[in-house]
Motif scaffolding. Sequence first.
Motif, PDB file in Angstrom:
ATOM      1  N   GLU A   1       0.849  -1.203  -0.103  1.00 19.39           N
ATOM      2  CA  GLU A   1      -0.086  -0.029  -0.041  1.00 19.39           C
ATOM      3  C   GLU A   1       0.874   1.364  -0.021  1.00 19.39           C
ATOM      4  OE1 GLU A   1      -3.139   0.094  -0.511  1.00 19.39           O
ATOM      5  OE2 GLU A   1      -3.083  -2.276  -0.520  1.00 19.39           O
TER       6      GLU A   1
ATOM      7  N   ALA B   1      -2.420   9.295 -11.787  1.00 23.11           N
ATOM      8  CA  ALA B   1      -3.592   8.639 -10.840  1.00 23.11           C
ATOM      9  C   ALA B   1      -4.340   7.561 -11.236  1.00 23.11           C
ATOM     10  CB  ALA B   1      -4.394   9.707 -10.120  1.00 23.11           C
ATOM     11  N   SER B   2      -4.828   7.367 -12.369  1.00 22.87           N
ATOM     12  CA  SER B   2      -5.674   6.519 -12.977  1.00 22.87           C
ATOM     13  C   SER B   2      -4.826   5.265 -13.215  1.00 22.87           C
ATOM     14  CB  SER B   2      -6.417   6.924 -14.125  1.00 22.87           C
ATOM     15  OG  SER B   2      -5.563   7.294 -15.275  1.00 22.87           O
ATOM     16  N   ASP B   3      -3.574   5.521 -13.516  1.00 24.49           N
ATOM     17  CA  ASP B   3      -2.624   4.277 -13.881  1.00 24.49           C
ATOM     18  C   ASP B   3      -2.333   3.602 -12.640  1.00 24.49           C
ATOM     19  OD1 ASP B   3      -1.836   4.849 -16.848  1.00 24.49           O
ATOM     20  OD2 ASP B   3      -1.948   6.647 -15.913  1.00 24.49           O
ATOM     21  N   VAL B   4      -2.029   4.309 -11.636  1.00 21.81           N
ATOM     22  CA  VAL B   4      -1.697   4.000 -10.250  1.00 21.81           C
ATOM     23  C   VAL B   4      -2.862   2.992  -9.577  1.00 21.81           C
ATOM     24  CG1 VAL B   4      -1.205   4.386  -7.946  1.00 21.81           C
ATOM     25  CG2 VAL B   4      -0.303   5.626  -9.722  1.00 21.81           C
ATOM     26  N   ALA B   5      -3.965   3.559  -9.763  1.00 26.30           N
ATOM     27  CA  ALA B   5      -5.231   2.980  -9.553  1.00 26.30           C
ATOM     28  C   ALA B   5      -5.482   1.475 -10.021  1.00 26.30           C
ATOM     29  CB  ALA B   5      -6.569   3.689  -9.464  1.00 26.30           C
ATOM     30  N   ARG B   6      -5.252   1.576 -11.341  1.00 26.46           N
ATOM     31  CA  ARG B   6      -5.275   0.322 -12.132  1.00 26.46           C
ATOM     32  C   ARG B   6      -4.304  -0.819 -11.677  1.00 26.46           C
ATOM     33  NH1 ARG B   6      -4.650   2.466 -16.749  1.00 26.46           N
ATOM     34  NH2 ARG B   6      -2.730   1.876 -17.065  1.00 26.46           N
TER      35      ARG B   6
ATOM     36  N   ARG C   1      -2.676  -0.860  -8.766  1.00 23.82           N
ATOM     37  CA  ARG C   1      -2.979  -1.203  -7.233  1.00 23.82           C
ATOM     38  C   ARG C   1      -4.150  -2.508  -7.313  1.00 23.82           C
ATOM     39  NH1 ARG C   1       0.026   0.846  -3.657  1.00 23.82           N
ATOM     40  NH2 ARG C   1      -0.281   3.159  -4.096  1.00 23.82           N
ATOM     41  N   ALA C   2      -5.005  -2.142  -8.318  1.00 20.16           N
ATOM     42  CA  ALA C   2      -6.176  -3.242  -8.143  1.00 20.16           C
ATOM     43  C   ALA C   2      -5.525  -4.461  -8.696  1.00 20.16           C
ATOM     44  CB  ALA C   2      -7.488  -2.965  -9.307  1.00 20.16           C
TER      45      ALA C   2
END
Length: 229
Positions: free
Chosen positions: A77, A98-103, A105-106
């Motif tokens: 995390e 940010a959207s790349d990081v969220a993807r 991370r999932a």
Amino acid sequence: MRFHDHRQAGEELARLLLDRAADNDGTDVIVLALPRGGVPVAAEVARTLGVPLDVLVARKIGAPRHPEFGIGAIAGEDPPVYDRRALQMLGLAEDELASDVARERAELHRREALYREGRPPPAVEGRTVILVDDGLATGVTARAALRHLRSRRPARLILAVPVCAPDAAETIRRDADDVVCLFRPNSFRSVGEWYEEFAQVSDDEVIATLRDPGFVRSGPGTRPASHRR
């Protein structure tokens, strides 16, 4: 120097690490693979040293429209670790990713659940951790993994790879107690060019390797084979 495949690279790397194991300070040792390519390499290392094998999932953050070019990475995390020079070169700001990081991370969570099959993460505090991958190009993924592991207070943290870009190996020394690399070619374009066979490692292969009853489980209390009485 080129390796035939992941397994042969792991065998060569294991021989070098076995020689160094005689100098181990007696702390428990565990081998952690960066999936997926690092798993068959790490399996040979763990088998030769006679120590536990497990995985640490880290995810690369690729450049927009060029996902194969790593400009950052995440582990656990923890916040992303970025290659600042790459961001500057591409004119990118962290918040644009940010959207790349969220993807990623999932996907990291999905793979952790898939590979761990309900097992808790391995204990690393006070142990010698050998982090293994199949090669080091930019080093950003390994850097994120090493920083995550450092926060869990291992006694010693070693990065071991069969082949590495010389500049990446020097950069990453700030995050590891030791960097073990068999081959540091001056001309380095990709990890795959140093393997005759560089087939993609599947999720099924990772799971099968971790289920192998021949491996010691990842609890503390195991020393390298050279330390066993």
